[in-house]
Design a protein around this motif. Structure first.
Motif, PDB file in Angstrom:
ATOM      1  N   ILE A  75     -40.923 -60.508 -49.062  1.00  0.00           N
ATOM      2  CA  ILE A  75     -40.573 -61.373 -47.932  1.00  0.00           C
ATOM      3  C   ILE A  75     -41.424 -60.977 -46.724  1.00  0.00           C
ATOM      4  O   ILE A  75     -41.417 -59.823 -46.308  1.00  0.00           O
ATOM      5  N   GLY A  76     -42.177 -61.926 -46.202  1.00  0.00           N
ATOM      6  CA  GLY A  76     -42.995 -61.668 -45.018  1.00  0.00           C
ATOM      7  C   GLY A  76     -44.297 -60.938 -45.312  1.00  0.00           C
ATOM      8  O   GLY A  76     -45.004 -60.576 -44.380  1.00  0.00           O
ATOM      9  N   PRO A 100     -47.850 -63.022 -41.040  1.00  0.00           N
ATOM     10  CA  PRO A 100     -46.975 -64.197 -40.962  1.00  0.00           C
ATOM     11  C   PRO A 100     -46.733 -64.607 -39.513  1.00  0.00           C
ATOM     12  O   PRO A 100     -46.611 -63.756 -38.634  1.00  0.00           O
ATOM     13  N   HIS A 101     -46.718 -65.908 -39.288  1.00  0.00           N
ATOM     14  CA  HIS A 101     -46.507 -66.438 -37.938  1.00  0.00           C
ATOM     15  C   HIS A 101     -45.189 -67.189 -37.843  1.00  0.00           C
ATOM     16  O   HIS A 101     -44.697 -67.735 -38.817  1.00  0.00           O
ATOM     17  N   ILE A 102     -44.691 -67.229 -36.622  1.00  0.00           N
ATOM     18  CA  ILE A 102     -43.468 -67.985 -36.349  1.00  0.00           C
ATOM     19  C   ILE A 102     -43.819 -69.072 -35.348  1.00  0.00           C
ATOM     20  O   ILE A 102     -44.344 -68.775 -34.273  1.00  0.00           O
ATOM     21  N   ASP A 103     -43.551 -70.312 -35.739  1.00  0.00           N
ATOM     22  CA  ASP A 103     -43.750 -71.417 -34.787  1.00  0.00           C
ATOM     23  C   ASP A 103     -42.443 -71.652 -34.076  1.00  0.00           C
ATOM     24  O   ASP A 103     -41.395 -71.744 -34.699  1.00  0.00           O
ATOM     25  N   ARG A 104     -42.535 -71.772 -32.781  1.00  0.00           N
ATOM     26  CA  ARG A 104     -41.305 -71.951 -32.008  1.00  0.00           C
ATOM     27  C   ARG A 104     -41.466 -73.083 -31.026  1.00  0.00           C
ATOM     28  O   ARG A 104     -42.537 -73.292 -30.479  1.00  0.00           O
ATOM     29  N   LYS A 105     -40.364 -73.783 -30.815  1.00  0.00           N
ATOM     30  CA  LYS A 105     -40.384 -74.792 -29.757  1.00  0.00           C
ATOM     31  C   LYS A 105     -39.911 -74.105 -28.487  1.00  0.00           C
ATOM     32  O   LYS A 105     -38.809 -73.573 -28.450  1.00  0.00           O
ATOM     33  N   GLU A 106     -40.777 -74.092 -27.474  1.00  0.00           N
ATOM     34  CA  GLU A 106     -40.369 -73.491 -26.206  1.00  0.00           C
ATOM     35  C   GLU A 106     -40.688 -74.470 -25.089  1.00  0.00           C
ATOM     36  O   GLU A 106     -41.615 -75.272 -25.197  1.00  0.00           O
ATOM     37  N   ARG A 118     -46.484 -67.519 -32.801  1.00  0.00           N
ATOM     38  CA  ARG A 118     -46.772 -66.110 -32.525  1.00  0.00           C
ATOM     39  C   ARG A 118     -46.565 -65.303 -33.801  1.00  0.00           C
ATOM     40  O   ARG A 118     -45.767 -65.686 -34.668  1.00  0.00           O
ATOM     41  N   LEU A 120     -45.344 -62.554 -36.465  1.00  0.00           N
ATOM     42  CA  LEU A 120     -44.107 -61.781 -36.665  1.00  0.00           C
ATOM     43  C   LEU A 120     -44.389 -60.302 -36.403  1.00  0.00           C
ATOM     44  O   LEU A 120     -43.557 -59.593 -35.850  1.00  0.00           O
ATOM     45  N   PHE A 121     -45.560 -59.849 -36.818  1.00  0.00           N
ATOM     46  CA  PHE A 121     -45.964 -58.458 -36.584  1.00  0.00           C
ATOM     47  C   PHE A 121     -47.212 -58.449 -35.701  1.00  0.00           C
ATOM     48  O   PHE A 121     -48.122 -59.255 -35.917  1.00  0.00           O
ATOM     49  N   LEU A 137     -40.629 -52.053 -32.668  1.00  0.00           N
ATOM     50  CA  LEU A 137     -40.356 -53.018 -33.733  1.00  0.00           C
ATOM     51  C   LEU A 137     -41.462 -54.058 -33.857  1.00  0.00           C
ATOM     52  O   LEU A 137     -41.873 -54.664 -32.890  1.00  0.00           O
TER      53      LEU A 137
ATOM     54  N   ASN B 124     -37.988 -71.865 -36.634  1.00  0.00           N
ATOM     55  CA  ASN B 124     -39.114 -72.107 -37.518  1.00  0.00           C
ATOM     56  C   ASN B 124     -38.678 -72.152 -38.994  1.00  0.00           C
ATOM     57  O   ASN B 124     -37.898 -71.316 -39.438  1.00  0.00           O
ATOM     58  N   TRP B 130     -37.500 -67.339 -45.064  1.00  0.00           N
ATOM     59  CA  TRP B 130     -37.433 -65.883 -45.275  1.00  0.00           C
ATOM     60  C   TRP B 130     -35.986 -65.402 -45.247  1.00  0.00           C
ATOM     61  O   TRP B 130     -35.609 -64.521 -46.013  1.00  0.00           O
ATOM     62  N   GLN B 133     -34.457 -65.919 -48.427  1.00  0.00           N
ATOM     63  CA  GLN B 133     -34.918 -64.901 -49.384  1.00  0.00           C
ATOM     64  C   GLN B 133     -34.199 -63.569 -49.151  1.00  0.00           C
ATOM     65  O   GLN B 133     -33.904 -62.851 -50.100  1.00  0.00           O
ATOM     66  N   ALA B 152     -37.744 -61.766 -54.539  1.00  0.00           N
ATOM     67  CA  ALA B 152     -38.704 -61.243 -53.559  1.00  0.00           C
ATOM     68  C   ALA B 152     -38.102 -60.037 -52.843  1.00  0.00           C
ATOM     69  O   ALA B 152     -36.979 -60.091 -52.348  1.00  0.00           O
ATOM     70  N   ASN B 153     -38.862 -58.976 -52.831  1.00  0.00           N
ATOM     71  CA  ASN B 153     -38.364 -57.674 -52.356  1.00  0.00           C
ATOM     72  C   ASN B 153     -38.482 -57.548 -50.836  1.00  0.00           C
ATOM     73  O   ASN B 153     -39.299 -58.213 -50.226  1.00  0.00           O
TER      74      ASN B 153
END
Lengths: 160, 183
Positions: A75-76, A100-106, A118, A120-121, A137, B124, B130, B133, B152-153
């Protein structure tokens, strides 16, 4: 098995091999050696398959730590291998460039919703193996020689 | 200041547990017998103690994911119940209260995938994927069937990151509701 599944599995195995080859170079002159083997993984998408594993041995042949593959379907991320020592374990994940990216409505300055993306990491400049830091984090660090040896010390006390 | 993320206390407990296990393992390996006085490790061989600690570490990872999920799910349900309070404005008034009470109870039993899908306008879709998952992995841990292959781990760190992201969005949804009500 679908070709997409087979290809991801092959990519994962190739990436593990690349990591182990890099580790072999990183531990030169540390008194450690790498002993490669394989383990069976059984993932829902792929079913069972063999993935390469690696043990880090000291001069007496005693296991200091091992690199244990956990799976290609993460995952991710696009693969995970755990560095497991006698004291602790930590995860390394394979991330594509940008991660991985996160699309956000702002809301924009006028209050209208605007699509923003933006990661995720933070800190994923290129594709490769990364370690996600706990304390800040979401900050990802590429696995380099220095980081790997620090992580190895953290899970096994080797070199301390 | 206390964190508003309800997952933080679970995360902090997990990190401390992990570090305590590491310290115990180090004490055993270095032969610091005094540190082990009045513990279950007394009388065990270092090898057996090490096996117990490694197993406990694995369980700590799994427990962290289970606990993170429980709090996440509860927060999501609370949001839906809060949103549903608009039902109390339904006319006639005699219908409003029983209607909301029915909704409040039923929402607890909705399939989590359906509840998550309701957030698609605000969260999103990849993130929602995710989270689903994470749920599958959580179920695999909880109902571990050795014959079933692993979905999925993920590790506790990733579970914490993903669920925290969605909780941040839920916080914004709650805040926007309050603004709307005030306006």
């Amino acid at each position: 098995m679908r070709s997409e599944t087979k290809s991801r599995q092959a990519e994962y195995i190739g990436r593990l091999d690349e990591l182990y080859s890099a580790v072999e170079k990183w531990i030169e002159n540390t008194g450690l050696t790498v002993s490669r083997s394989s383990i069976e993984l059984n993932e829902e998408i792929s079913g069972p398959y063999e993935a390469p594993a690696a043990a880090l041995l000291d001069a007496e042949g005693k296991k200091v730590a091992e690199l244990l593959p956990l799976g290609a379907w993460i995952i991710g991320a696009e693969g995970r291998v755990d560095l497991v020592g006698s004291l602790d374990r930590t995860s390394l994940v394979y991330l594509r460039r940008g991660g991985p990216h996160i699309d956000r409505k702002e809301a924009d300055a006028t209050g209208h919703p605007e699509g923003r993306s933006r990661p995720l990491f933070q800190g994923i400049g290129r594709a490769g193996w990364y370690w996600i830091e706990d304390k800040r984090l979401g900050r990802a660090h590429p696995v380099t020689k220095r980081l790997f040896l620090d992580l190895l010390a953290g899970v096994s006390d080797h070199g301390l | 200041m206390a964190s508003e993320n309800p997952l933080e206390s679970i995360w902090e407990t997990y990190v401390v547990t992990r570090d305590c296990l590491k310290i115990a393992q180090r004490a055993i390996r270095r032969g610091h017998g005094g540190l082990l006085q009045n513990t279950e490790f007394m009388g065990d061989s270092p090898k057996d103690a090490g096996i117990q600690i490694r197993e406990s570490r694995r369980r700590a990872d799994e427990s962290a994911i289970l606990s993170l999920w429980v709090v996440f799910e509860r927060t999501l349900i609370a949001l839906l119940q809060e949103k549903g309070r608009k039902l109390l404005e339904v006319q006639p008034v005699s219908l409003a209260q029983p209607l909301y009470e029915k909704y409040e109870i039923d929402v607890e039993y909705w399939r989590i995938d359906d509840s998550l899908n309701l957030l698609k306008g605000e969260v999103n879709q990849d993130l929602i994927g995710w989270v689903k998952q994470v749920k599958q992995y959580r179920d695999w841990i909880a109902h571990r069937n050795p014959r079933r292959p692993q979905p999925a781990n993920l590790d506790p760190k990733t579970a914490h990151t993903i669920l925290s992201e969605v909780l941040a969005s839920i916080g914004k949804i709650r805040a926007s509701t309050n603004e709307d009500v005030r306006n």
